[in-house]
Scaffold this motif. Structure first.
Motif, PDB file in Angstrom:
ATOM      1  N   THR A 184      14.442  -1.332  37.967  1.00 53.15           N
ATOM      2  CA  THR A 184      13.143  -0.547  38.132  1.00 53.15           C
ATOM      3  C   THR A 184      13.071   0.964  37.649  1.00 53.15           C
ATOM      4  O   THR A 184      12.440   1.462  36.800  1.00 53.15           O
ATOM      5  CB  THR A 184      12.688  -0.598  39.480  1.00 53.15           C
ATOM      6  OG1 THR A 184      12.702  -1.999  40.186  1.00 53.15           O
ATOM      7  CG2 THR A 184      11.316   0.053  39.871  1.00 53.15           C
ATOM      8  N   ALA A 185      14.354   1.630  37.869  1.00 54.37           N
ATOM      9  CA  ALA A 185      14.492   3.189  37.711  1.00 54.37           C
ATOM     10  C   ALA A 185      14.427   3.231  36.222  1.00 54.37           C
ATOM     11  O   ALA A 185      13.743   3.874  35.514  1.00 54.37           O
ATOM     12  CB  ALA A 185      15.641   3.636  38.562  1.00 54.37           C
ATOM     13  N   GLN A 191      16.526  -2.095  42.304  1.00 48.89           N
ATOM     14  CA  GLN A 191      16.460  -0.770  42.327  1.00 48.89           C
ATOM     15  C   GLN A 191      16.946  -0.016  40.873  1.00 48.89           C
ATOM     16  O   GLN A 191      15.957   0.959  40.164  1.00 48.89           O
ATOM     17  CB  GLN A 191      16.741   0.206  43.262  1.00 48.89           C
ATOM     18  CG  GLN A 191      16.547  -0.195  44.698  1.00 48.89           C
ATOM     19  CD  GLN A 191      17.187   0.539  45.871  1.00 48.89           C
ATOM     20  OE1 GLN A 191      18.438   0.540  45.798  1.00 48.89           O
ATOM     21  NE2 GLN A 191      16.517   0.731  46.825  1.00 48.89           N
ATOM     22  N   GLN A 192      17.930  -0.248  40.257  1.00 49.99           N
ATOM     23  CA  GLN A 192      18.539   0.248  39.076  1.00 49.99           C
ATOM     24  C   GLN A 192      17.775  -0.195  37.975  1.00 49.99           C
ATOM     25  O   GLN A 192      17.331   0.689  36.930  1.00 49.99           O
ATOM     26  CB  GLN A 192      20.052  -0.329  38.761  1.00 49.99           C
ATOM     27  CG  GLN A 192      20.620   0.232  37.518  1.00 49.99           C
ATOM     28  CD  GLN A 192      21.818  -0.357  37.370  1.00 49.99           C
ATOM     29  OE1 GLN A 192      22.794   0.446  37.508  1.00 49.99           O
ATOM     30  NE2 GLN A 192      22.220  -1.688  37.272  1.00 49.99           N
ATOM     31  N   THR A 206      19.364  -5.649  46.065  1.00 52.83           N
ATOM     32  CA  THR A 206      18.431  -4.353  46.359  1.00 52.83           C
ATOM     33  C   THR A 206      18.774  -3.418  45.291  1.00 52.83           C
ATOM     34  O   THR A 206      18.123  -2.843  44.633  1.00 52.83           O
ATOM     35  CB  THR A 206      18.606  -4.073  47.807  1.00 52.83           C
ATOM     36  OG1 THR A 206      18.096  -5.113  48.729  1.00 52.83           O
ATOM     37  CG2 THR A 206      17.577  -2.751  47.975  1.00 52.83           C
ATOM     38  N   LEU A 256      10.944  -5.377  45.495  1.00 54.45           N
ATOM     39  CA  LEU A 256      10.984  -4.801  46.958  1.00 54.45           C
ATOM     40  C   LEU A 256      10.009  -4.331  47.504  1.00 54.45           C
ATOM     41  O   LEU A 256       8.971  -3.818  46.940  1.00 54.45           O
ATOM     42  CB  LEU A 256      11.965  -3.365  46.775  1.00 54.45           C
ATOM     43  CG  LEU A 256      13.501  -3.717  46.026  1.00 54.45           C
ATOM     44  CD1 LEU A 256      14.124  -2.439  45.884  1.00 54.45           C
ATOM     45  CD2 LEU A 256      14.147  -4.572  47.254  1.00 54.45           C
ATOM     46  N   CYS A 259       8.527  -1.776  49.786  1.00 55.68           N
ATOM     47  CA  CYS A 259       8.701  -0.510  49.977  1.00 55.68           C
ATOM     48  C   CYS A 259       8.074   0.177  51.105  1.00 55.68           C
ATOM     49  O   CYS A 259       8.604   0.816  51.986  1.00 55.68           O
ATOM     50  CB  CYS A 259       8.428   0.563  48.951  1.00 55.68           C
ATOM     51  SG  CYS A 259       9.034   0.105  47.250  1.00 55.68           S
TER      52      CYS A 259
END
Length: 267
Positions: free
Chosen positions: A126-127, A123-124, A119, A39, A41
């Motif tokens: 990565t977190a 994000q999931q 997306t 992503l 950012c």
């Protein structure tokens, strides 16, 4: 104000590698032997891809296929911040096999996308990679969700297929020979072309010049060897660099961080 240092994260129980960068660095044309999904950012960038020149804005997904030539530069002199997840092609191949998609060939990811569900999957994962307290099972689920989303893109032959047999012979020679005295005329003689014809045809087929291809191959080899215990100076010489400083400069230019920093995350 100097840019924050690159963040490089790898867990021993996952094949995903998370790279976070922030800055205005321009990356030369190169390729990876892995998939890259991430992503953007902050900021914006323009890049070459297997589908031509593309622009990406903050919030966009940016992706690259194995072997796909690409580069990157900030738009409007802006710095940019992005997270990229790199993973070996075998992960997506295994997911395609399980979904009975493998006969269609390689998954071809577009250079830019605004897919909301993808997306969320990026994000999931990565977190969960950033949170060291995340259970392994939760990371596995996030990885599986990301791969399943990527399989929704078309399948086909690689964007950059093997070239004409004579050009492939030249490409292989560039990979096998780290001799700094190698001449363009020597390569051209391998395929009965003039140096000018070889330069034009090689660049058309592979996206970069023979010299740039050889330099990129040496960096990819060094990238893999950084997972070993070999001293950086030895890796530099083994990969055809003049010395460790030469390797460090070239590595940072292509990847955005020095080899020593990458090795710290790889061990």
């Amino acid at each position: 104000m100097p840019s924050p240092p690159a963040a490089i994260l790898r867990h021993p129980d996952t094949a995903f590698e998370l790279i976070s960068l922030h800055g205005a660095q321009r990356f030369p044309r190169h390729s990876h032997d892995q998939y890259g999904v991430g992503l953007l950012c902050e900021g914006a960038q323009r890049s070459f891809s297997g589908r031509g020149m593309v622009d990406a804005l903050a919030g966009d997904i940016i992706m690259v296929n194995p072997g796909e030539m690409h580069d990157g530069q900030p738009l409007h002199c802006q710095t940019r911040r992005w997270h990229m997840l790199y993973f070996p092609a075998r992960l997506l191949e295994a997911a395609a096999d399980a979904a009975n998609l493998s006969p269609f060939g390689q998954t071809l990811l577009p250079p830019v996308s605004q897919d909301r569900r993808l997306t969320a999957a990026i994000q999931q994962l990565t977190a969960r990679l950033l949170d060291s307290a995340t259970p392994v099972l939760a990371r596995d689920e996030a990885a599986a969700e990301l791969l399943s989303r990527l399989l929704r893109f078309p399948h086909g032959q690689p964007l950059i297929a093997s070239g004409h047999a004579n050009l492939e012979q030249v490409r292989q020679m560039l990979c096998d020979c780290h001799d700094a005295s190698l001449r363009l005329a020597t390569l051209a003689a391998q395929c009965d072309l003039s140096p000018y014809q070889l330069l034009r045809q090689f660049r058309r087929q592979y996206g970069i010049t023979p010299h740039a291809y050889a330099a990129q191959h040496r960096l990819q080899l060094a990238h893999r060897l950084l997972h070993s215990a070999a001293p950086l100076a030895d890796i530099a010489l083994q990969c055809g660099f003049a010395d460790q400083s030469h390797l460090t400069r070239a590595f940072k230019r292509q990847y955005g961080f020095p080899p020593g920093r990458y090795r710290q995350a790889a061990t």
